[in-house]
Design a protein around this motif. Structure first.
Motif, PDB file in Angstrom:
ATOM      1  N   GLN A 169      -4.729 -14.579  24.110  1.00  0.00           N
ATOM      2  CA  GLN A 169      -6.451 -15.318  23.816  1.00  0.00           C
ATOM      3  C   GLN A 169      -6.540 -13.818  22.726  1.00  0.00           C
ATOM      4  OE1 GLN A 169      -9.152 -13.440  23.800  1.00  0.00           O
ATOM      5  NE2 GLN A 169     -10.059 -14.870  23.325  1.00  0.00           N
ATOM      6  N   LEU A 170      -5.705 -13.410  23.177  1.00  0.00           N
ATOM      7  CA  LEU A 170      -5.287 -11.804  21.989  1.00  0.00           C
ATOM      8  C   LEU A 170      -5.329 -12.268  20.372  1.00  0.00           C
ATOM      9  CD1 LEU A 170      -5.938  -8.893  23.624  1.00  0.00           C
ATOM     10  CD2 LEU A 170      -8.194 -10.198  22.890  1.00  0.00           C
ATOM     11  N   LEU A 171      -3.668 -12.983  20.360  1.00  0.00           N
ATOM     12  CA  LEU A 171      -3.070 -12.927  19.883  1.00  0.00           C
ATOM     13  C   LEU A 171      -3.056 -14.002  19.446  1.00  0.00           C
ATOM     14  CD1 LEU A 171      -1.413 -10.376  20.940  1.00  0.00           C
ATOM     15  CD2 LEU A 171       0.532 -11.944  20.662  1.00  0.00           C
ATOM     16  N   ALA A 172      -3.566 -15.267  19.798  1.00  0.00           N
ATOM     17  CA  ALA A 172      -4.208 -16.045  19.258  1.00  0.00           C
ATOM     18  C   ALA A 172      -5.026 -15.756  18.207  1.00  0.00           C
ATOM     19  CB  ALA A 172      -4.901 -17.326  20.092  1.00  0.00           C
ATOM     20  N   SER A 173      -6.258 -14.986  18.593  1.00  0.00           N
ATOM     21  CA  SER A 173      -7.012 -14.478  17.726  1.00  0.00           C
ATOM     22  C   SER A 173      -6.668 -14.262  16.239  1.00  0.00           C
ATOM     23  CB  SER A 173      -8.773 -13.883  18.090  1.00  0.00           C
ATOM     24  OG  SER A 173      -8.838 -14.993  19.647  1.00  0.00           O
ATOM     25  N   MET A 174      -5.889 -12.552  16.798  1.00  0.00           N
ATOM     26  CA  MET A 174      -5.761 -12.314  15.377  1.00  0.00           C
ATOM     27  C   MET A 174      -4.457 -12.614  14.846  1.00  0.00           C
ATOM     28  SD  MET A 174      -4.697  -9.406  17.857  1.00  0.00           S
ATOM     29  CE  MET A 174      -3.214  -8.021  15.991  1.00  0.00           C
ATOM     30  N   GLY A 175      -3.669 -14.518  15.278  1.00  0.00           N
ATOM     31  CA  GLY A 175      -3.021 -14.925  14.330  1.00  0.00           C
ATOM     32  C   GLY A 175      -4.380 -15.724  13.129  1.00  0.00           C
ATOM     33  N   ARG A 176      -5.373 -15.636  13.074  1.00  0.00           N
ATOM     34  CA  ARG A 176      -5.625 -15.996  12.089  1.00  0.00           C
ATOM     35  C   ARG A 176      -6.040 -15.078  11.022  1.00  0.00           C
ATOM     36  NH1 ARG A 176     -11.742 -16.683  13.370  1.00  0.00           N
ATOM     37  NH2 ARG A 176     -11.601 -16.588  11.243  1.00  0.00           N
ATOM     38  N   GLY A 177      -5.583 -13.664  11.176  1.00  0.00           N
ATOM     39  CA  GLY A 177      -5.784 -12.551  10.466  1.00  0.00           C
ATOM     40  C   GLY A 177      -4.486 -12.338   8.858  1.00  0.00           C
ATOM     41  N   ARG A 221      -0.514  -8.456   2.936  1.00  0.00           N
ATOM     42  CA  ARG A 221      -1.899  -6.723   3.002  1.00  0.00           C
ATOM     43  C   ARG A 221      -2.034  -7.119   4.714  1.00  0.00           C
ATOM     44  NH1 ARG A 221      -3.408  -3.850  -0.775  1.00  0.00           N
ATOM     45  NH2 ARG A 221      -4.444  -3.026   0.264  1.00  0.00           N
ATOM     46  N   THR A 222      -2.254  -7.788   5.615  1.00  0.00           N
ATOM     47  CA  THR A 222      -2.659  -8.179   6.476  1.00  0.00           C
ATOM     48  C   THR A 222      -1.222  -8.065   7.844  1.00  0.00           C
ATOM     49  OG1 THR A 222      -2.869 -10.238   6.869  1.00  0.00           O
ATOM     50  CG2 THR A 222      -5.417  -8.708   6.305  1.00  0.00           C
ATOM     51  N   LEU A 223      -0.612  -8.265   7.293  1.00  0.00           N
ATOM     52  CA  LEU A 223       1.098  -8.858   8.088  1.00  0.00           C
ATOM     53  C   LEU A 223       1.662  -7.965   8.971  1.00  0.00           C
ATOM     54  CD1 LEU A 223       2.703 -11.137   9.179  1.00  0.00           C
ATOM     55  CD2 LEU A 223       4.366 -10.395   7.160  1.00  0.00           C
ATOM     56  N   ILE A 224       1.428  -6.336   8.521  1.00  0.00           N
ATOM     57  CA  ILE A 224       2.165  -5.049   8.888  1.00  0.00           C
ATOM     58  C   ILE A 224       0.782  -5.140  10.336  1.00  0.00           C
ATOM     59  CG2 ILE A 224       2.000  -3.170   8.732  1.00  0.00           C
ATOM     60  CD1 ILE A 224       4.149  -4.348   6.714  1.00  0.00           C
ATOM     61  N   PRO A 225      -0.134  -4.592   9.732  1.00  0.00           N
ATOM     62  CA  PRO A 225      -1.371  -4.467  10.402  1.00  0.00           C
ATOM     63  C   PRO A 225      -1.450  -5.273  11.895  1.00  0.00           C
ATOM     64  CG  PRO A 225      -2.506  -3.678   8.713  1.00  0.00           C
ATOM     65  CD  PRO A 225      -0.552  -4.687   8.969  1.00  0.00           C
ATOM     66  N   VAL A 226      -1.503  -6.696  11.616  1.00  0.00           N
ATOM     67  CA  VAL A 226      -2.030  -7.556  11.946  1.00  0.00           C
ATOM     68  C   VAL A 226      -0.828  -7.809  13.662  1.00  0.00           C
ATOM     69  CG1 VAL A 226      -2.071  -9.625  13.192  1.00  0.00           C
ATOM     70  CG2 VAL A 226      -3.260  -9.299  10.993  1.00  0.00           C
ATOM     71  N   LEU A 227       0.334  -7.659  13.511  1.00  0.00           N
ATOM     72  CA  LEU A 227       1.531  -7.508  13.916  1.00  0.00           C
ATOM     73  C   LEU A 227       1.463  -5.716  14.859  1.00  0.00           C
ATOM     74  CD1 LEU A 227       4.206  -9.447  12.151  1.00  0.00           C
ATOM     75  CD2 LEU A 227       3.024 -10.021  13.871  1.00  0.00           C
ATOM     76  N   SER A 228       1.493  -5.222  14.321  1.00  0.00           N
ATOM     77  CA  SER A 228       1.510  -3.676  15.010  1.00  0.00           C
ATOM     78  C   SER A 228       0.416  -4.404  15.790  1.00  0.00           C
ATOM     79  CB  SER A 228       1.562  -2.363  14.442  1.00  0.00           C
ATOM     80  OG  SER A 228       0.227  -2.598  13.480  1.00  0.00           O
ATOM     81  N   THR A 229      -0.991  -4.231  15.786  1.00  0.00           N
ATOM     82  CA  THR A 229      -1.577  -4.029  16.340  1.00  0.00           C
ATOM     83  C   THR A 229      -1.414  -5.615  18.034  1.00  0.00           C
ATOM     84  OG1 THR A 229      -3.365  -3.800  14.537  1.00  0.00           O
ATOM     85  CG2 THR A 229      -4.178  -4.496  17.436  1.00  0.00           C
ATOM     86  N   ALA A 230      -0.515  -5.786  17.931  1.00  0.00           N
ATOM     87  CA  ALA A 230      -0.310  -7.161  18.450  1.00  0.00           C
ATOM     88  C   ALA A 230       0.714  -6.429  19.383  1.00  0.00           C
ATOM     89  CB  ALA A 230       0.120  -8.931  17.567  1.00  0.00           C
ATOM     90  N   LEU A 231       1.439  -5.721  18.192  1.00  0.00           N
ATOM     91  CA  LEU A 231       2.319  -5.075  19.882  1.00  0.00           C
ATOM     92  C   LEU A 231       1.526  -4.384  20.972  1.00  0.00           C
ATOM     93  CD1 LEU A 231       5.659  -4.187  20.587  1.00  0.00           C
ATOM     94  CD2 LEU A 231       5.124  -2.345  19.015  1.00  0.00           C
ATOM     95  N   VAL A 232       0.950  -3.518  20.256  1.00  0.00           N
ATOM     96  CA  VAL A 232       0.033  -2.322  20.809  1.00  0.00           C
ATOM     97  C   VAL A 232      -0.586  -3.191  22.074  1.00  0.00           C
ATOM     98  CG1 VAL A 232      -2.128  -0.803  20.936  1.00  0.00           C
ATOM     99  CG2 VAL A 232      -0.714  -0.672  18.945  1.00  0.00           C
ATOM    100  N   ILE A 233      -1.238  -4.456  21.499  1.00  0.00           N
ATOM    101  CA  ILE A 233      -1.944  -4.947  23.222  1.00  0.00           C
ATOM    102  C   ILE A 233      -0.878  -5.534  23.801  1.00  0.00           C
ATOM    103  CG2 ILE A 233      -3.367  -6.803  23.029  1.00  0.00           C
ATOM    104  CD1 ILE A 233      -4.549  -6.880  20.860  1.00  0.00           C
TER     105      ILE A 233
END
Length: 162
Positions: free
Chosen positions: A108-116, A141-153
């Protein structure tokens, strides 16, 4: 009086459009998910994970990543989650996962982050339209922050839930 009725009617239809175009994304995502299911894409992922003897953690990571990228393709996190969410208990049962929340939460969290990282999401189109930039520049610009946050999640989910 007629101008007021016309104004209110226009506001009504604009509100209906704003509400129902999100529903159309969800319907399209459900059709997309059913198409993937009819092509045995989901079974391919599950059988592939079984073939290499992946455990519950790895299956959750793989399925969360698939939903993340589908969400980025669709431009809607809710559509991706509502399309793939009902499959999660079935997949969890095939791998003996008893804590379904531990599998569904990162999905669910990564599905929401996919919009970024989606160049077609409504927020990306609106912001880039107002600023005159390209949506692919925003995604870069948002790819690296989103993917790194996904890893942390994903890591925190396994530390706290498994």
């Amino acid at each position: 009086c007629i101008a007021l009725i016309t104004l209110n009617t226009r506001a009504l239809y604009e509100t209906l459009y704003d509400s129902f175009h999100h529903a159309s994304f969800t319907v399209a995502a459900l059709i997309f998910a059913k198409g993937l299911e009819s092509l045995d894409f989901i079974n391919l992922i599950v059988n592939g994970c079984n073939a290499v003897n992946m455990g519950a953690v790895a299956v959750t990571v793989v399925f969360s990543t698939v939903v993340l990228f589908c969400s980025a393709m669709m431009g809607s996190g809710n559509a991706a989650f509502f399309a793939f969410g009902p499959m999660i208990p079935v997949i969890a049962a095939r791998f003996g996962i008893t804590n379904i929340a531990a599998m569904i939460l990162p999905v669910q969290l990564l599905a929401s982050m996919g919009r970024g990282i989606s160049p077609i999401s409504a927020v990306a189109v609106a912001i880039c339209g107002q600023t005159g930039t390209n949506t692919t520049d925003l995604v870069k610009r948002t790819l690296i922050p989103v993917l790194s946050t996904a890893l942390v999640i994903i890591v925190l989910n396994f530390i706290l839930n498994w």
